[in-house]
Scaffold this motif. Structure first.
Motif, short mmCIF file in Angstrom:
data_model
loop_
_atom_site.label_atom_id
_atom_site.label_comp_id
_atom_site.label_asym_id
_atom_site.label_seq_id
_atom_site.Cartn_x
_atom_site.Cartn_y
_atom_site.Cartn_z
N ASN A 67 0.82 -1.22 0.00
CA ASN A 67 0.00 0.00 0.00
C ASN A 67 0.85 1.26 0.00
O ASN A 67 0.87 2.00 -0.98
N ASP A 68 1.59 1.51 1.09
CA ASP A 68 2.37 2.73 1.21
C ASP A 68 3.46 2.80 0.15
O ASP A 68 4.34 1.94 0.09
N GLN A 80 -0.22 6.73 7.98
CA GLN A 80 -0.69 6.26 9.28
C GLN A 80 0.09 6.90 10.42
O GLN A 80 -0.44 7.06 11.52
N ASP A 160 -6.65 10.43 1.23
CA ASP A 160 -7.24 9.43 0.33
C ASP A 160 -7.39 9.94 -1.10
O ASP A 160 -7.89 9.23 -1.96
N SER A 185 0.20 -5.09 3.39
CA SER A 185 0.87 -3.87 3.81
C SER A 185 1.46 -3.97 5.20
O SER A 185 0.93 -4.66 6.07
N ILE A 192 -6.29 0.41 7.06
CA ILE A 192 -6.47 0.34 5.61
C ILE A 192 -7.88 -0.11 5.24
O ILE A 192 -8.46 0.35 4.26
N ALA A 196 -10.17 1.04 1.99
CA ALA A 196 -9.68 0.24 0.86
C ALA A 196 -10.76 -0.05 -0.19
O ALA A 196 -10.50 0.04 -1.39
N VAL A 207 -7.68 -7.44 2.67
CA VAL A 207 -6.61 -6.60 3.20
C VAL A 207 -5.83 -7.38 4.24
O VAL A 207 -6.40 -7.86 5.23
N GLY A 209 -2.63 -6.89 6.74
CA GLY A 209 -1.73 -5.86 7.26
C GLY A 209 -1.23 -6.20 8.64
O GLY A 209 -1.50 -7.29 9.18
#
Length: 331
Positions: A67-68, A80, A160, A185, A192, A196, A207, A209
């Motif tokens: 993600n990041d 975050q 976002d 992530s 997220i 998402a 997701v 994470g």
């Protein structure tokens, strides 16, 4: 008779276009027509061609995305972390000792030099202290409210809105061709999951994470889950393939990242049998976003740059391969 033959030819041509992978109308319009875009399209064509040597059944068409720095900006710090800093300030009245206690003191004073010096340990301490003591639903409501109002200090847009337009197109393109797209992530999974599906089209159950310890409790007769200020699992580096296996029980056939924190995920994904695809987003566009790699404190990309070519991974130049970086601002 001639008109009939012409009709048949046109109908046949249209059928061929419709049967090709979702490509005919250029499903990746924000990508320049270079080697990276061609490699993506070629890979999708191979794995979706029924009867072809590299055909992959839809249930095995799994693509995983960091993600990041891969789907949205991580510069000059992870989103975050900005959220955690804002939470420190919001919660400070309830914790008067924070004004003299590090790293909270640094967070309250916007002392980014001290925060940066503390590295990952400091970030984890801030996150666990500000993300716990609530249910997953309460935490996500707090994140949603923050996303609706917080403005990135550098780009001056909502967080976002700082997603990468070319990657949004890539997610949609893969799904249009029978892929299941997962986010994997180092960021918090509950963080997220808040956005998402709305932003990426990836539902919460897709997701994977990092997580903090969550316990089942009964409070005032109501069963609930309560988040505790302790780390449960860090979904980064070697943790990424472990997390994928634990959640999915399948090895992906395509992986997308941007830093050495994604190296093991790409390594494990592309080491499997059959058609495989690995891609690294290289942040080399100082004008439209940021330029950083080997010596960066965030999203460091060193080993990935050195080994990508030998491993057959595509390195995407944000500067040269993307026509645009962020979506156009709304009205």
């Amino acid at each position: 008779m001639r008109s009939v033959r012409l009709f048949v030819h046109v109908a046949f041509a249209l059928a061929i276009l419709l049967l090709r992978p979702a490509l005919a109308l250029d499903a990746l319009p924000s990508w320049n027509d270079g080697a990276a875009k061609q490699a993506i399209i070629a890979f999708v064509s191979r794995v979706t061609a029924e009867g072809g040597a590299e055909f992959v059944k839809p249930e095995d068409r799994i693509a995983v995305f960091d993600n990041d720095g891969t789907l949205w900006t991580e510069w000059p710090a992870y989103s975050q972390l900005f959220f955690a800093l804002d939470r420190v300030k919001a919660l400070a009245p309830k914790h008067p000792k924070w004004r003299k206690k590090q790293p909270f003191k640094a967070a309250l004073e916007n002392d980014f030099k001290t925060l940066a010096a503390g590295g990952e340990k400091t970030a984890l301490r801030l996150v666990t202290a500000t993300h716990a003591g609530n249910t997953p639903q309460e935490f996500q409501a707090t994140v949603a409210q923050w996303l609706a109002t917080a403005i990135h200090p550098f780009f001056k847009r909502r967080y976002d809105e700082l997603v990468y337009q070319p990657m949004l197109e890539l997610l949609s393109y893969l799904r249009a061709n029978g892929f299941k797209t997962y986010i994997v992530s180092g960021g918090g999974s509950e963080f997220i999951r808040t956005f998402a599906e709305r932003v990426y089209g990836v539902p919460p159950d897709m997701v994977i994470g990092s997580t903090i310890v969550t316990k089942f409790v009964v409070k005032d007769g109501e069963p609930m889950l309560l988040r505790e200020p302790r780390v449960n699992f860090i979904d980064d580096k070697a943790g990424k393939p472990v997390g994928i296996n634990e959640y999915l029980g399948r090895r992906p056939i395509a992986a997308f990242g941007n830093s050495d924190g994604d190296f093991e995920m790409l390594q494990w994904t592309t080491a499997g049998k059959g058609a495989r695809f690995g891609l690294i987003v290289h942040h080399d566009d100082a004008q439209r976003e940021a330029a950083y790699d080997r010596k960066s404190a965030v999203g460091r990309l060193n080993r990935g740059l050195d080994e990508a070519q030998a491993r057959g991974w595509i390195v995407v130049s944000m500067k040269n391969d993307w026509k645009s970086v962020f979506p156009k601002p709304g009205p």
